[in-house]
Design a protein around this motif. Structure first.
Motif, mmCIF file in Angstrom:
data_model
loop_
_atom_site.group_PDB
_atom_site.id
_atom_site.type_symbol
_atom_site.label_atom_id
_atom_site.label_comp_id
_atom_site.label_asym_id
_atom_site.label_seq_id
_atom_site.Cartn_x
_atom_site.Cartn_y
_atom_site.Cartn_z
ATOM 1 N N ARG A 61 -20.112 38.717 20.169
ATOM 2 C CA ARG A 61 -20.784 37.492 19.772
ATOM 3 C C ARG A 61 -21.644 37.828 18.552
ATOM 4 O O ARG A 61 -22.419 38.764 18.581
ATOM 5 N N SER A 62 -21.459 37.074 17.494
ATOM 6 C CA SER A 62 -22.311 37.268 16.325
ATOM 7 C C SER A 62 -22.248 36.017 15.466
ATOM 8 O O SER A 62 -21.295 35.234 15.544
ATOM 9 N N ARG A 63 -23.259 35.841 14.633
ATOM 10 C CA ARG A 63 -23.259 34.705 13.709
ATOM 11 C C ARG A 63 -22.128 34.844 12.699
ATOM 12 O O ARG A 63 -21.508 33.860 12.316
ATOM 13 N N ALA A 64 -21.866 36.078 12.264
ATOM 14 C CA ALA A 64 -20.785 36.299 11.292
ATOM 15 C C ALA A 64 -19.437 35.892 11.884
ATOM 16 O O ALA A 64 -18.635 35.223 11.219
ATOM 17 N N ALA A 66 -18.909 33.800 14.403
ATOM 18 C CA ALA A 66 -18.900 32.342 14.578
ATOM 19 C C ALA A 66 -18.648 31.642 13.248
ATOM 20 O O ALA A 66 -17.894 30.666 13.176
ATOM 21 N N GLY A 67 -19.258 32.145 12.176
ATOM 22 C CA GLY A 67 -19.046 31.558 10.851
ATOM 23 C C GLY A 67 -17.609 31.703 10.388
ATOM 24 O O GLY A 67 -17.031 30.780 9.812
ATOM 25 N N ARG A 70 -15.441 29.261 12.391
ATOM 26 C CA ARG A 70 -15.680 27.894 11.915
ATOM 27 C C ARG A 70 -14.971 27.674 10.565
ATOM 28 O O ARG A 70 -14.266 26.684 10.384
#
Length: 81
Positions: A61-64, A66-67, A70
Motif C-alpha cells: 500500500r502506498s500513495r505512489a 495508488a496514483g 488511478r
C-alpha cells in the motif's frame, strides 16, 4: 496454445527473434515506438481489443502505487472513448 519453447520470455526478446528471422510476433500496439529499425510491423486492425491487468503484491500500500493505478485506469478509460 503454442508449445512453451515457441513463446518468448518478453516482448523485447520476441522482437530480437523477429529481427534474426527466427520468429514472427503479435505484440501490443504500445510497443510500436520500441520496434527495432530492422523489423517491419503493421497494425492488426480487425483484431478484437485486448484487456490488460495491473498486478502488485497484495500487501503493498502506498500513495505512489495508488496514483499509478488511478492514472492507468483513467488512461484506459480515455482510450475506450
Amino acid at each position: 496454445m503454442l508449445p512453451r519453447e515457441r513463446l518468448a520470455a518478453d516482448p523485447l526478446l520476441a522482437l530480437q527473434l523477429v529481427a534474426l528471422g527466427r520468429a514472427v510476433a503479435v505484440l501490443p500496439q504500445s510497443l510500436r515506438n520500441h520496434v527495432r529499425h530492422d523489423v517491419a510491423c503493421v497494425p492488426v486492425t480487425d483484431a478484437p481489443p485486448t484487456q490488460l491487468l495491473i498486478a502488485w503484491p497484495a500487501e503493498q500500500r502506498s500513495r505512489a502505487l495508488a496514483g499509478f493505478i488511478r492514472a492507468a485506469t483513467e488512461a484506459a478509460a480515455d482510450q475506450r472513448r
